[in-house]
Write an enzyme that holds these catalytic residues in place. Structure first.
Site, PDB file in Angstrom:
ATOM      1  CE1 TYR A  86      40.786  75.707  58.532  1.00 55.51           C
ATOM      2  CE2 TYR A  86      42.769  74.566  59.275  1.00 55.51           C
ATOM      3  CZ  TYR A  86      41.895  75.636  59.358  1.00 55.51           C
ATOM      4  OH  TYR A  86      42.125  76.641  60.275  1.00 55.51           O
TER       5      TYR A  86
ATOM      6  CG  HIS B 235      66.177  52.592  48.104  1.00 60.10           C
ATOM      7  ND1 HIS B 235      65.037  51.800  48.093  1.00 60.10           N
ATOM      8  CD2 HIS B 235      65.838  53.721  47.403  1.00 60.10           C
ATOM      9  CE1 HIS B 235      64.073  52.397  47.411  1.00 60.10           C
ATOM     10  NE2 HIS B 235      64.534  53.576  46.993  1.00 60.10           N
TER      11      HIS B 235
ATOM     12  CG  MET C  70      48.926  66.506  54.963  1.00 62.64           C
ATOM     13  SD  MET C  70      48.404  67.437  56.424  1.00 62.64           S
ATOM     14  CE  MET C  70      49.583  66.842  57.632  1.00 62.64           C
TER      15      MET C  70
END
Length: 376
Positions: free
Chosen positions: A336, A192, A333
């Site tokens: 830095y 979906h 992520m």
């Protein structure tokens, strides 16, 4: 003497520049790359792929998913299945194709009140209204887009175009996106996606609109049209090409195996695609998503399609698989990236080379063929 000294200094600088240019290798030396679509830079540090990994390792994915979760004691295990009862008490129809419905827990609602004017420039708020929908691709929970047939994927594309047309008549932005896998925050394996339409233009869409408008104003053509032509000439970052579409790892890619899907002609929105272009899109999507699954054995990912009713805008789709080294090691992520700017280890050229080399037959189908041959 001053002139001679200046000439000598210029020659020295030129010599150093020539030396640097002659020895620089993108696959070994860190450098930064500019993203003209979103006006930002990414740090590329390919040599970091040599470091040993001692970070988090994700659990292996479930090997099997029930095709249709049964109802036990009146409680549905999968609220997206045909005939299941969802959290709000509504019962899904026994659909046999795509199924579109209003999100039971929407992030945007059409009747939210306006927060009113701000009393200070540092404390601003604005109205946010919209609609959130969920679209099931298929009635079976144990398939994903790459395992669906091209005609089935084409039906999904037609449904995307239809809902874009419907919601785009009322809202300035319609975002179609799929989060695949628990690693991407998706708690339901049923195939979906989500469709969010908003009364405002989101941040990333604003940046892409601004950058594309500026480029067309300066150069007289859409940014992504010229970019696609350049990548076709350079070839090193191409992953797939067809009569109407191309898939590439962007020069400025942030995620390790990020790709960009582009039409070859100028198309602003999904509803503008011809029947032939939609067929071709279904085919190239199946090939790309099969490559992703073959890369890390049915790895997670996120993809989004972006279209808008502006002449400088080019329809495109972003694919952001989070995996870095294997099916259990992902790109984070943090640090830095959160405090300074995006950083990647693998070069886009290396990523494209790996994706190109992968087969276009899904590993599940290949395994079934081998099992059938062994039994025979």
């Amino acid at each position: 003497m001053s002139l001679g000294g200046t000439d000598s200094e210029q020659r020295r600088q030129a010599s150093e520049a020539d030396s640097a240019a002659a020895t620089f290798r993108a696959s070994e030396h860190q450098h930064i790359r500019y993203n003209p679509l979103q006006d930002e830079w990414v740090l590329v540090s390919a040599h970091r792929m040599k470091r040993p990994w001692q970070g988090q390792v994700e659990p292996q994915l479930l090997k099997t998913v029930p095709r249709h979760d049964p109802v036990i004691l009146g409680v549905p295990l999968n609220p997206l299945c045909p005939g299941a009862t969802r959290a709000n008490g509504e019962v899904n129809p026994h659909y046999d194709g795509t199924f579109l419905f209003d999100n039971d827990f929407p992030a945007l609602q059409p009747d939210a009140p306006d927060p009113g004017p701000s009393d200070h420039p540092l404390f601003q708020a604005g109205a946010a209204r919209g609609v959130c929908k969920v679209m099931c691709f298929h009635p079976w929970s144990d398939v994903t887009l790459p395992l669906m047939s091209v005609p089935e994927i084409r039906a999904v594309i037609d449904a995307w175009a239809s809902v874009t047309e419907e919601l785009g008549a009322q809202y300035p932005w319609v975002q179609i996106f799929e989060n695949k896998g628990a690693m991407m925050g998706c708690s339901n394996p049923h195939p979906h996606c989500q469709v969010w339409a908003s009364s405002f233009l989101p941040d990333i869409a604003q940046r892409e609109e601004r950058c594309q408008l500026a480029y067309q104003s300066q150069h007289g053509e859409p940014l992504l049209m010229e970019y696609g032509r350049q990548e076709l000439l350079r070839k090193e970052r191409l992953v797939l090409t067809s009569e109407h579409w191309l898939v590439l790892v962007p020069f400025w890619a942030v995620w390790p195996f990020q790709t960009l899907l582009l039409p070859r002609r100028h198309v602003r929105r999904l509803p503008e695609l011809t029947p032939t272009e939609r067929d071709d899109l279904a085919s190239i999507m199946k090939k790309l998503l099969t490559k992703y699954d073959n890369l890390f054995v049915s790895g997670p990912g996120n993809h989004a399609k972006a279209g808008a009713d502006w002449d400088h805008w080019q329809l495109h789709a972003h694919y952001y698989p989070p995996l870095l080294r294997s099916a259990t090691v992902r790109k984070f992520m943090v640090g830095y990236e959160m405090l300074a700017q995006a950083q990647r280890d693998l070069t886009p050229e290396q990523a494209a080379e790996r994706l190109r080399a992968l087969p276009e037959v899904h590993y599940c189908l290949g395994q079934k063929d081998r099992e059938t041959a062994a039994i025979a």
